[in-house]
Design a protein around this motif. Structure first.
Motif, PDB file in Angstrom:
ATOM      1  N   CYS A  16       0.840  -1.207   0.000  1.00 13.88           N
ATOM      2  CA  CYS A  16       0.000   0.000   0.000  1.00 13.88           C
ATOM      3  C   CYS A  16       0.866   1.245   0.000  1.00 13.88           C
ATOM      4  O   CYS A  16       1.904   1.279   0.656  1.00 13.88           O
ATOM      5  N   GLY A  17       0.400   2.278  -0.689  1.00 16.06           N
ATOM      6  CA  GLY A  17       1.072   3.560  -0.620  1.00 16.06           C
ATOM      7  C   GLY A  17       1.074   4.310  -1.927  1.00 16.06           C
ATOM      8  O   GLY A  17       0.878   3.751  -2.996  1.00 16.06           O
ATOM      9  N   PRO A  28       4.679  -0.116  -2.205  1.00 17.31           N
ATOM     10  CA  PRO A  28       5.066  -0.419  -3.588  1.00 17.31           C
ATOM     11  C   PRO A  28       6.556  -0.725  -3.750  1.00 17.31           C
ATOM     12  O   PRO A  28       6.932  -1.593  -4.543  1.00 17.31           O
ATOM     13  N   ARG A  29       7.415  -0.040  -2.997  1.00 16.44           N
ATOM     14  CA  ARG A  29       8.860  -0.293  -3.113  1.00 16.44           C
ATOM     15  C   ARG A  29       9.219  -1.700  -2.621  1.00 16.44           C
ATOM     16  O   ARG A  29      10.089  -2.357  -3.188  1.00 16.44           O
ATOM     17  N   VAL A  30       8.569  -2.147  -1.561  1.00 18.13           N
ATOM     18  CA  VAL A  30       8.824  -3.502  -1.063  1.00 18.13           C
ATOM     19  C   VAL A  30       8.342  -4.532  -2.094  1.00 18.13           C
ATOM     20  O   VAL A  30       9.034  -5.521  -2.358  1.00 18.13           O
ATOM     21  N   ASP A  48       1.079  -4.446  -5.941  1.00 12.89           N
ATOM     22  CA  ASP A  48       1.171  -3.023  -5.609  1.00 12.89           C
ATOM     23  C   ASP A  48      -0.232  -2.475  -5.789  1.00 12.89           C
ATOM     24  O   ASP A  48      -0.702  -2.293  -6.906  1.00 12.89           O
ATOM     25  N   VAL A  49      -0.924  -2.228  -4.678  1.00 16.00           N
ATOM     26  CA  VAL A  49      -2.314  -1.766  -4.749  1.00 16.00           C
ATOM     27  C   VAL A  49      -2.440  -0.265  -4.562  1.00 16.00           C
ATOM     28  O   VAL A  49      -3.565   0.254  -4.513  1.00 16.00           O
ATOM     29  N   GLY A  50      -1.318   0.435  -4.473  1.00 18.83           N
ATOM     30  CA  GLY A  50      -1.386   1.889  -4.316  1.00 18.83           C
ATOM     31  C   GLY A  50      -2.258   2.254  -3.130  1.00 18.83           C
ATOM     32  O   GLY A  50      -2.014   1.822  -2.013  1.00 18.83           O
ATOM     33  N   THR A  51      -3.313   3.025  -3.390  1.00 21.79           N
ATOM     34  CA  THR A  51      -4.235   3.416  -2.326  1.00 21.79           C
ATOM     35  C   THR A  51      -5.591   2.741  -2.489  1.00 21.79           C
ATOM     36  O   THR A  51      -6.592   3.220  -1.958  1.00 21.79           O
ATOM     37  N   SER A  52      -5.626   1.613  -3.174  1.00 19.53           N
ATOM     38  CA  SER A  52      -6.897   0.931  -3.482  1.00 19.53           C
ATOM     39  C   SER A  52      -7.102  -0.349  -2.689  1.00 19.53           C
ATOM     40  O   SER A  52      -7.772  -1.269  -3.149  1.00 19.53           O
ATOM     41  N   ILE A  53      -6.559  -0.437  -1.505  1.00 19.57           N
ATOM     42  CA  ILE A  53      -6.627  -1.669  -0.721  1.00 19.57           C
ATOM     43  C   ILE A  53      -8.057  -2.050  -0.342  1.00 19.57           C
ATOM     44  O   ILE A  53      -8.395  -3.230  -0.315  1.00 19.57           O
ATOM     45  N   ARG A  54      -8.914  -1.098  -0.079  1.00 13.74           N
ATOM     46  CA  ARG A  54     -10.268  -1.445   0.376  1.00 13.74           C
ATOM     47  C   ARG A  54     -11.001  -2.312  -0.638  1.00 13.74           C
ATOM     48  O   ARG A  54     -11.600  -3.323  -0.262  1.00 13.74           O
ATOM     49  N   SER A  55     -10.965  -1.940  -1.890  1.00 18.44           N
ATOM     50  CA  SER A  55     -11.685  -2.733  -2.894  1.00 18.44           C
ATOM     51  C   SER A  55     -11.079  -4.125  -3.025  1.00 18.44           C
ATOM     52  O   SER A  55     -11.794  -5.097  -3.262  1.00 18.44           O
ATOM     53  N   HIS A 105      -2.953   7.460   3.770  1.00 17.40           N
ATOM     54  CA  HIS A 105      -3.984   7.421   2.742  1.00 17.40           C
ATOM     55  C   HIS A 105      -5.147   6.591   3.244  1.00 17.40           C
ATOM     56  O   HIS A 105      -5.298   6.398   4.427  1.00 17.40           O
ATOM     57  N   MET A 106      -5.960   6.102   2.404  1.00 12.00           N
ATOM     58  CA  MET A 106      -7.182   5.400   2.796  1.00 12.00           C
ATOM     59  C   MET A 106      -6.895   3.961   3.201  1.00 12.00           C
ATOM     60  O   MET A 106      -7.169   3.029   2.470  1.00 12.00           O
ATOM     61  N   PHE A 107      -6.342   3.773   4.365  1.00  9.38           N
ATOM     62  CA  PHE A 107      -6.087   2.432   4.890  1.00  9.38           C
ATOM     63  C   PHE A 107      -7.421   1.726   5.084  1.00  9.38           C
ATOM     64  O   PHE A 107      -8.409   2.359   5.387  1.00  9.38           O
TER      65      PHE A 107
END
Length: 167
Positions: A16-17, A28-30, A48-55, A105-107
């Protein structure tokens, strides 16, 4: 990144991030580092889900078969921690009233994570790092402390991927 592996893997790792916001890019770097590791098991999805983890978590509730374990990698601004400090957050000890306290962000909401642990057999691990640099405007630079910690987080996550799931 093979998104379809989310639906067939034993372990799913979510990085996430936002890569444009300093240390928030740690997830994303990890994932980038782990994707280059030839010893990562084939039954591990690295996303790498960026800030889209909820969905993504909603999708996990609805799919079958479900993974045995999910690992969430994220940045945090916890009080009393040093920049670059790596630690795990126990979902069982999270306050359900705190919805977005653990990220920049939107955790995912604590309630959604608790839903996964209570109503599925998925084991949830949350690995976070204390931030050192969060810019006011877009800036891809990470703090030296967090940048230096990326290989350590990757190693910890890899160990969690190799560890057998609890029954």
């Amino acid at each position: 990144m093979d998104w379809s592996k989310m639906f067939t893997s034993r372990v799913v790792v979510f990085g996430c991030g936002n890569t444009l916001i300093g240390d928030d890019a740690v997830g994303p770097r990890v994932i980038e580092l782990l994707e280059k590791d030839p010893d990562m098991p084939d039954d591990v999805a690295l996303l790498d889900v960026g800030t889209s983890i909820r969905s993504m978590l909603f999708d996990l509730i609805n799919i079958d078969p479900k993974p045995q374990r999910i690992i969430i990698i994220d940045a945090t601004t916890a009080h009393g921690r040093e920049p670059g400090e790596i630690f795990e957050i126990d979902v069982d000890h999270m306050d359900p009233k705190k919805v977005n306290d653990f990220s920049l962000h939107m955790f995912p909401t604590v309630n959604l994570l608790k839903e996964l642990t209570l109503n599925t057999a998925i084991e949830v691990k949350v690995v976070v790092i204390q931030t050192g640099y969060i810019p006011e405007v877009f800036d891809e630079r990470m703090s030296p402390e967090v940048s230096a910690a990326v290989p350590h987080i990757a190693s910890r996550v890899k160990a969690l991927c190799l560890e057998p799931a609890k029954s």
